[in-house]
Motif scaffolding. Structure first.
Motif, short mmCIF file in Angstrom:
data_model
loop_
_atom_site.label_atom_id
_atom_site.label_comp_id
_atom_site.label_asym_id
_atom_site.label_seq_id
_atom_site.Cartn_x
_atom_site.Cartn_y
_atom_site.Cartn_z
N LEU A 99 28.05 9.87 7.78
CA LEU A 99 26.94 9.28 7.05
C LEU A 99 25.86 10.32 6.80
CD1 LEU A 99 26.62 5.98 9.14
CD2 LEU A 99 27.81 6.27 6.96
N GLY A 100 25.20 10.20 5.65
CA GLY A 100 24.16 11.15 5.29
C GLY A 100 22.77 10.66 5.66
N TYR A 101 21.93 11.60 6.07
CA TYR A 101 20.54 11.30 6.40
C TYR A 101 19.68 12.50 5.98
CZ TYR A 101 16.45 9.67 8.97
OH TYR A 101 15.19 9.23 9.29
N LEU A 102 18.44 12.22 5.63
CA LEU A 102 17.53 13.28 5.21
C LEU A 102 16.74 13.76 6.42
CD1 LEU A 102 17.27 14.41 2.35
CD2 LEU A 102 15.18 13.07 2.08
N ASN A 103 16.96 15.00 6.81
CA ASN A 103 16.24 15.58 7.95
C ASN A 103 14.75 15.54 7.67
OD1 ASN A 103 15.13 17.19 9.95
ND2 ASN A 103 16.81 18.65 9.95
N GLY A 104 14.02 14.79 8.47
CA GLY A 104 12.59 14.58 8.26
C GLY A 104 12.28 13.17 7.79
N GLY A 105 13.35 12.45 7.34
CA GLY A 105 13.17 11.07 6.95
C GLY A 105 13.23 10.86 5.45
N TRP A 106 13.61 9.67 5.04
CA TRP A 106 13.74 9.34 3.63
C TRP A 106 12.38 9.24 2.94
CZ3 TRP A 106 18.11 10.17 1.33
CH2 TRP A 106 19.32 10.04 2.05
N HIS A 107 11.29 9.25 3.71
CA HIS A 107 9.97 9.26 3.08
C HIS A 107 9.79 10.52 2.23
CE1 HIS A 107 7.38 12.34 5.05
NE2 HIS A 107 8.36 12.32 5.94
N LEU A 108 10.52 11.58 2.57
CA LEU A 108 10.44 12.82 1.77
C LEU A 108 10.90 12.57 0.34
CD1 LEU A 108 11.85 15.34 4.41
CD2 LEU A 108 9.46 15.12 3.68
N GLY B 85 3.67 12.69 15.08
CA GLY B 85 4.62 13.79 15.00
C GLY B 85 5.88 13.53 14.21
N TYR B 86 6.07 12.32 13.70
CA TYR B 86 7.28 12.07 12.91
C TYR B 86 7.10 10.83 12.03
CZ TYR B 86 8.56 8.36 16.29
OH TYR B 86 8.56 7.23 17.06
N TRP B 87 8.02 10.69 11.09
CA TRP B 87 8.11 9.52 10.23
C TRP B 87 9.41 8.79 10.55
CZ3 TRP B 87 4.75 8.20 6.03
CH2 TRP B 87 3.73 9.13 5.78
N ILE B 88 9.39 7.47 10.43
CA ILE B 88 10.60 6.69 10.63
C ILE B 88 10.60 5.52 9.64
CG2 ILE B 88 9.56 5.28 12.46
CD1 ILE B 88 13.26 6.38 12.21
N GLU B 89 11.74 5.26 9.04
CA GLU B 89 11.86 4.24 8.03
C GLU B 89 11.60 2.85 8.60
OE1 GLU B 89 13.81 7.85 6.94
OE2 GLU B 89 14.25 6.53 8.64
N GLN B 90 11.00 1.97 7.80
CA GLN B 90 10.79 0.59 8.23
C GLN B 90 12.10 -0.17 8.32
OE1 GLN B 90 7.86 -1.28 5.69
NE2 GLN B 90 6.29 0.25 6.15
N TYR B 91 13.06 0.22 7.49
CA TYR B 91 14.41 -0.35 7.51
C TYR B 91 15.38 0.83 7.55
CZ TYR B 91 11.94 -4.47 5.67
OH TYR B 91 11.07 -5.51 5.48
N TYR B 92 16.42 0.73 8.37
CA TYR B 92 17.35 1.85 8.55
C TYR B 92 18.10 2.14 7.25
CZ TYR B 92 19.90 -2.44 9.53
OH TYR B 92 20.39 -3.73 9.47
N HIS B 93 18.35 3.42 7.00
CA HIS B 93 19.04 3.85 5.78
C HIS B 93 19.93 5.06 6.07
CE1 HIS B 93 16.62 1.32 3.13
NE2 HIS B 93 15.55 1.74 3.76
N HIS B 94 21.03 5.10 5.36
CA HIS B 94 21.88 6.29 5.32
C HIS B 94 22.63 6.28 4.00
CE1 HIS B 94 24.13 3.23 7.85
NE2 HIS B 94 24.78 3.22 6.69
N CYS B 95 23.26 7.39 3.66
CA CYS B 95 24.00 7.47 2.40
C CYS B 95 25.44 7.86 2.69
CB CYS B 95 23.33 8.45 1.44
SG CYS B 95 23.31 10.17 1.98
N PRO C 116 0.80 -1.23 0.00
CA PRO C 116 0.00 0.00 0.00
C PRO C 116 0.83 1.27 0.00
CG PRO C 116 -0.07 -1.06 2.16
CD PRO C 116 0.62 -2.02 1.24
N LEU C 117 2.16 1.15 0.22
CA LEU C 117 3.06 2.30 0.22
C LEU C 117 4.13 2.10 -0.83
CD1 LEU C 117 3.65 2.69 4.08
CD2 LEU C 117 2.17 4.12 2.66
N LEU C 118 4.59 3.19 -1.43
CA LEU C 118 5.72 3.14 -2.34
C LEU C 118 7.02 3.09 -1.55
CD1 LEU C 118 4.71 5.84 -5.00
CD2 LEU C 118 4.56 3.35 -5.23
N GLY C 119 8.09 2.73 -2.27
CA GLY C 119 9.41 2.79 -1.66
C GLY C 119 10.08 1.46 -1.45
N GLY C 120 9.32 0.37 -1.46
CA GLY C 120 9.94 -0.92 -1.19
C GLY C 120 10.55 -0.93 0.20
N CYS C 121 11.83 -1.25 0.27
CA CYS C 121 12.51 -1.26 1.56
C CYS C 121 12.81 0.14 2.09
CB CYS C 121 13.81 -2.06 1.46
SG CYS C 121 13.55 -3.85 1.32
N MET C 122 12.41 1.18 1.33
CA MET C 122 12.54 2.56 1.80
C MET C 122 11.21 3.12 2.31
SD MET C 122 15.27 4.49 -0.65
CE MET C 122 15.32 5.86 0.51
#
Length: 410
Positions: A187-196, A45-55, A32-38
């Motif tokens: 390591l890189g991370y997207l402030n607000g979460g990778w859902h953005l 009040g916040y979003w959090i990835e189902q699987y941890y990610h960084h760049c 029901p959501l896009l992104g696969g493992c993302m």
């Protein structure tokens, strides 16, 4: 031209961007959501990835995509500290002094490990594709370095298949993670979460007229009369971003090879305390129903979430144990002395095809972008070898899109 993209993960969404410029594109996503493992959870009040990610610092295609989507200013660089859980104790292994104090390696062992880290970026990975990682480490660094340092890493990533993994994967991982100082990896991370990133891709694609059908798995694939039929609907071109064995299953075409894949079961917990002594990533040397404890709020600032967030990472072959969630949670609470009342919430994300297992000889198994008139790209593509990443998935999406457009010009 009508194009169907099977799979709404990062590769499929990125490929859809240029293809939507001159074609009618439909993206089918089974979840029901896009992104696969993302994909991400939405909490209060916040979003959090189902699987941890960084760049990583070299992810230039990811940075270009973020810039194009207006998200570049959201990218931040944080410190990723590491440790090992050995004999019931968390040992920090981030700074040189912490590594020197680690009691399960000798000074000579640590010196050999340091030399390998410095040499990793210059090693020829192609020559290591047929060499088992464990064999390589034992030969070059010794048995103790393998059992005390690398075996827990391999077990946390590949579970029971760790002895099949190639040295090419291991050395690549060491090389990509060598951007570190005394405080840890950069390591890189997207402030607000990778859902953005996923949401922005969806918004851009919809604005281009792309059709996105969530909760719609591809259950049949057939080539007839010069057209591809997906779920009975006709298309001129199909791009499948699902594993080749899944293509084989829905098409009945036994000529598609099965690649070594593994499943992932990742539990996310909201807690009222930090259990890893301020460390982001703790590999488990002691036997546990998970291979790593990843404390997201020892990476991204805790105040964004109002609670501590922990991932328990587990990999499996076939199907996960039916009681895995309770097993993981019970072991975690017992091992880290966490009362159940301290756990605000817990979710278990399970994906049977979370990623390839980079076994020896994997380089020879990588499929081409086009096979028998069908286009293929995903975590199994060459840009994701010998280590999968967001960067690799984006490159695969762009390259296969170019191949599709070139094929229509012929």
């Amino acid at each position: 031209m009508d194009i169907c993209i099977i799979g709404g993960g990062l590769t499929g969404l990125v490929a859809a961007l240029p293809l939507s410029e001159a074609s009618e594109v439909t993206v089918l996503e089974k979840e029901p959501l896009l992104g696969g493992c993302m994909a991400s959870y939405q909490r209060d009040g916040y979003w959090i990835e189902q699987y941890y990610h960084h760049c990583f610092a070299g992810d230039s295609h990811l940075f270009s995509l973020l810039d194009d989507l207006g998200l570049k200013d959201r990218l931040e660089w944080l410190k990723g500290s590491t440790g090992y859980y050995v004999e019931g104790k968390v040992h920090p292994l981030t700074s040189p002094m912490e590594i020197l104090r680690y009691p399960h390696l000798s000074f000579i062992d640590k010196a050999r490990l340091g030399v390998l880290t410095l040499r990793a970026k210059g090693l020829d990975l192609s020559s290591l594709d047929d060499v088992p990682a464990g064999e390589y480490i034992r030969e070059h660094l010794g048995e103790r370095v393998y059992t005390s340092f690398f075996e827990p890493l391999l077990r946390s990533k590949f579970g029971d298949r760790r002895d099949e993994v190639s040295a090419a994967w291991l050395i690549s991982r060491i090389a990509i993670r060598s951007d570190r100082g005394v405080e840890g990896e950069r390591l890189g991370y997207l402030n607000g979460g990778w859902h953005l990133l996923i949401d922005s891709l969806e918004e851009r694609l919809l604005s281009k007229g792309c059709a996105i059908e969530k909760g719609t798995p591809a259950i049949s694939l057939e080539h007839t009369g010069g057209k591809w039929l997906v779920n009975g609907r006709a298309y001129d071109v199909v791009l499948a971003t699902i594993p080749p064995q899944e293509i084989k299953r829905i098409s009945g075409d036994e000529t598609f090879a099965s690649l070594p894949y593994q499943g992932a079961a990742c539990m996310t917990l909201g807690l009222d305390r930090d259990v890893t002594r301020g460390i982001y990533w703790v590999n488990m040397k002691d036997q546990a129903p998970y291979g790593a404890v990843v404390t997201h709020t020892n990476f991204a600032p805790r105040e964004r979430y109002g609670e501590d967030i922990v991932y328990l990472a587990s990999y499996f072959a076939g199907q996960p144990a039916p009681d895995l969630k309770e097993t993981m949670l019970s072991d975690f609470c017992r091992r880290f002395s966490v009362p159940k009342t301290a756990v605000h919430w817990s979710e278990l994300a399970v994906e049977r095809f979370a990623g390839p297992v980079y076994t020896t000889g994997f380089a020879r198994l990588i499929p081409a972008y086009e096979e028998r008139g069908l286009y293929l790209a995903g975590m199994f593509s060459r840009p994701n070898y010998p280590e999968r990443s967001m960067e690799g998935s984006i490159i695969a999406g762009l390259e296969v899109a170019d191949r599709i457009m070139e094929g229509q010009d012929d």
